[in-house]
Scaffold this motif. Structure first.
Motif, PDB file in Angstrom:
ATOM      1  N   GLN A   1       0.832  -1.211   0.000  1.00 21.95           N
ATOM      2  CA  GLN A   1       0.000   0.000   0.000  1.00 21.95           C
ATOM      3  C   GLN A   1       0.864   1.257   0.000  1.00 21.95           C
ATOM      4  O   GLN A   1       1.794   1.347   0.805  1.00 21.95           O
ATOM      5  CB  GLN A   1      -0.835   0.039   1.265  1.00 21.95           C
TER       6      GLN A   1
ATOM      7  N   TYR B   1     -12.235  -4.854   2.023  1.00 19.34           N
ATOM      8  CA  TYR B   1     -10.812  -4.823   1.652  1.00 19.34           C
ATOM      9  C   TYR B   1     -10.269  -6.211   1.250  1.00 19.34           C
ATOM     10  O   TYR B   1      -9.618  -6.367   0.211  1.00 19.34           O
ATOM     11  CB  TYR B   1     -10.081  -4.243   2.865  1.00 19.34           C
TER      12      TYR B   1
ATOM     13  N   ASP C   1      -7.187  -9.135  -6.540  1.00 20.16           N
ATOM     14  CA  ASP C   1      -5.799  -8.833  -6.945  1.00 20.16           C
ATOM     15  C   ASP C   1      -5.029 -10.126  -7.213  1.00 20.16           C
ATOM     16  O   ASP C   1      -4.250 -10.213  -8.165  1.00 20.16           O
ATOM     17  CB  ASP C   1      -5.034  -8.168  -5.784  1.00 20.16           C
TER      18      ASP C   1
ATOM     19  N   ASP D   1       1.231 -10.858   8.808  1.00 15.73           N
ATOM     20  CA  ASP D   1      -0.069 -10.196   8.996  1.00 15.73           C
ATOM     21  C   ASP D   1      -0.997 -10.323   7.790  1.00 15.73           C
ATOM     22  O   ASP D   1      -2.197 -10.058   7.909  1.00 15.73           O
ATOM     23  CB  ASP D   1       0.137  -8.709   9.350  1.00 15.73           C
TER      24      ASP D   1
HETATM   25  P1  TYM Z   1       1.077  -3.475   3.478  1.00 17.78           P
HETATM   26  O1  TYM Z   1       1.244  -2.332   2.563  1.00 17.78           O
HETATM   27  O2  TYM Z   1       0.546  -3.224   4.847  1.00 17.78           O
HETATM   28  O3  TYM Z   1       2.461  -4.191   3.679  1.00 17.78           O
HETATM   29  C1  TYM Z   1       3.259  -4.623   2.582  1.00 17.78           C
HETATM   30  C2  TYM Z   1       3.956  -5.917   2.962  1.00 17.78           C
HETATM   31  O4  TYM Z   1       4.771  -5.737   4.129  1.00 17.78           O
HETATM   32  C3  TYM Z   1       4.486  -6.758   5.070  1.00 17.78           C
HETATM   33  N1  TYM Z   1       4.676  -6.243   6.444  1.00 17.78           N
HETATM   34  C4  TYM Z   1       5.451  -6.837   7.370  1.00 17.78           C
HETATM   35  N2  TYM Z   1       6.211  -7.933   7.322  1.00 17.78           N
HETATM   36  C5  TYM Z   1       6.907  -8.255   8.444  1.00 17.78           C
HETATM   37  N3  TYM Z   1       6.881  -7.523   9.592  1.00 17.78           N
HETATM   38  C6  TYM Z   1       6.129  -6.413   9.692  1.00 17.78           C
HETATM   39  N4  TYM Z   1       6.130  -5.706  10.797  1.00 17.78           N
HETATM   40  C7  TYM Z   1       5.370  -6.020   8.543  1.00 17.78           C
HETATM   41  N5  TYM Z   1       4.524  -4.982   8.276  1.00 17.78           N
HETATM   42  C8  TYM Z   1       4.105  -5.144   6.991  1.00 17.78           C
HETATM   43  C9  TYM Z   1       3.033  -7.118   4.820  1.00 17.78           C
HETATM   44  O5  TYM Z   1       2.726  -8.400   5.320  1.00 17.78           O
HETATM   45  C10 TYM Z   1       2.949  -7.030   3.310  1.00 17.78           C
HETATM   46  O6  TYM Z   1       3.361  -8.236   2.709  1.00 17.78           O
HETATM   47  N6  TYM Z   1      -3.108  -5.762   1.999  1.00 17.78           N
HETATM   48  C11 TYM Z   1      -1.698  -5.595   1.686  1.00 17.78           C
HETATM   49  C12 TYM Z   1      -1.457  -5.083   0.284  1.00 17.78           C
HETATM   50  C13 TYM Z   1      -2.092  -5.920  -0.769  1.00 17.78           C
HETATM   51  C14 TYM Z   1      -1.665  -7.216  -1.177  1.00 17.78           C
HETATM   52  C15 TYM Z   1      -2.568  -7.589  -2.212  1.00 17.78           C
HETATM   53  C16 TYM Z   1      -0.644  -8.072  -0.779  1.00 17.78           C
HETATM   54  C17 TYM Z   1      -3.164  -5.575  -1.521  1.00 17.78           C
HETATM   55  N7  TYM Z   1      -3.460  -6.591  -2.391  1.00 17.78           N
HETATM   56  C18 TYM Z   1      -2.443  -8.837  -2.848  1.00 17.78           C
HETATM   57  C19 TYM Z   1      -0.537  -9.300  -1.420  1.00 17.78           C
HETATM   58  C20 TYM Z   1      -1.432  -9.693  -2.445  1.00 17.78           C
HETATM   59  C21 TYM Z   1      -1.114  -4.610   2.675  1.00 17.78           C
HETATM   60  O7  TYM Z   1      -1.804  -3.812   3.262  1.00 17.78           O
HETATM   61  O8  TYM Z   1       0.243  -4.632   2.779  1.00 17.78           O
END
Ligand code: TYM
Length: 320
Positions: free
Chosen positions: A8, A124, A131, A145
């Motif tokens: 995102q 969402y 996707d 997560d």
């Molecule tokens: P988003 O933007 O929150 O995070 C992107 C990626 O980073 C990973 N992530 C982490 N991994 C390890 N430790 C952490 N503290 C941490 N914080 C974030 C997330 O797991 C993610 O892989 N919904 C998704 C975006 C999305 C998506 C999709 C992903 C939209 N459509 C289709 C995969 C397939 C999201 O909010 O990621």
């Protein structure tokens, strides 16, 4: 293998994004057909300033390219450029039980904290399922997560198949043993919504200050300490090699060592680790038109694939 993942554009990427997800994108682009996108439609659930959103999207593209995503090996695109995905979202929504979405954590957390949640946040995970399914994705590299959301995607594909027959490729989440849940400066999961992130790019001095402020316990310097479960140690492990990690374990156990020392070590290893990406980013910033061209070419390729999948889904459910 078709590998797909999204991020995102809600602010600057942090260590969690990199160690949980982005470094997997880069490894997996070598021997697979990687599709990586910037999830601007998802970001609309939190970013409500159009100029800011546009800027974030371009920044996210710069970040991914600077970190090593190679447009000659993988397809990089912006989610909203592929309208097939939003149509597929509707086809999936009509078969999505309310209860399934009520259990999803992004919505549940917001509701439990008494914050207003809209239908965009509620649905969402269905947009996310679209996707994934729109590109016949087999592997979805993510942090821990997001695993629940990929399970929802599998459930939705399964129930679509049950109603209309086999249509989609069934995807699988891929997480790493180390890095799937990177802790933030307060020891909770690093997350933009907890305000505990350490960014990949930005002012080095400011980041160093943030590292020095990482919360620790108050055991006196001379006490031996346990690296197990210590979030500073966990952060150090992300960057350091096995010998350095072993030496740090010794220091923890021996005592006479303060948390200030490991904070400095974390600052040094992280600065060295991200220095090449910082330099690449500065170069890329000089030619934003090329970045826009990469995103245009990515959208063309992504639409080809998503168009064929959407046709399958439309004919399966009788809307053509
Ligand atoms: P988003 O933007 O929150 O995070 C992107 C990626 O980073 C990973 N992530 C982490 N991994 C390890 N430790 C952490 N503290 C941490 N914080 C974030 C997330 O797991 C993610 O892989 N919904 C998704 C975006 C999305 C998506 C999709 C992903 C939209 N459509 C289709 C995969 C397939 C999201 O909010 O990621």
């Amino acid at each position: 293998m078709r590998v797909l993942s999204g991020i995102q554009p809600t602010g600057r990427p942090h260590w969690g994004n990199y160690f949980g997800a982005i470094r997997q994108y880069i490894d997996l682009q070598e021997n697979n057909d990687g599709f990586y996108f910037i999830a601007d439609l998802h970001a609309l659930t939190t970013v409500r300033d159009p100029a800011q959103l546009r800027e974030n999207v371009l920044n996210a593209a710069l970040d991914l390219l600077a970190l090593g995503l190679d447009p000659n090996k993988a397809t990089l695109f912006v989610q909203s450029r592929i309208p097939e995905v939003t149509e597929l979202t509707w086809l999936l929504l009509t078969g999505t039980p309310m209860g399934l979405l009520e259990r999803c954590h992004a919505y549940k957390d917001k509701k439990e904290r008494g914050l207003p949640a809209d239908a965009g946040l509620f649905t969402y995970p269905v947009l996310m399922a679209a996707d994934i399914l729109a590109y016949d994705s087999q592997i979805v590299p993510v942090g821990a997560d997001q695993v629940q959301h990929i399970e929802v995607c599998r459930d939705l594909a399964g129930s679509f198949h049950h109603t209309y027959g086999e249509t989609f490729v069934m995807p699988k989440a891929k997480t790493l043993d180390v890095g799937a849940k990177v802790p933030g400066t307060d020891g909770q999961k690093m997350s933009k919504s907890y305000d505990n992130t350490l960014p990949l790019f930005g002012d080095v001095k400011k980041i160093r200050k943030q590292i020095m402020r990482i919360v620790t316990d108050s055991r006196p310097m001379e006490d031996p300490k346990d690296p197990e479960g210590d979030h500073l140690f966990e952060l150090y492990q992300l960057f350091a090699g096995p010998d350095e990690v072993a030496a740090m374990v010794e220091k923890y156990r021996a005592g006479g060592f303060g948390y200030g020392e490991i904070k400095k070590a974390v600052a040094e290893v992280s600065e060295a680790h991200f220095a090449p990406a910082r330099e690449r980013r500065e170069e890329l910033e000089k030619d934003l038109d090329s970045v826009r061209d990469i995103l245009d070419a990515g959208a063309v390729r992504a639409r080809e694939v998503a168009g064929a999948v959407l046709d399958r889904a439309r004919s399966a459910c009788g809307v053509r």
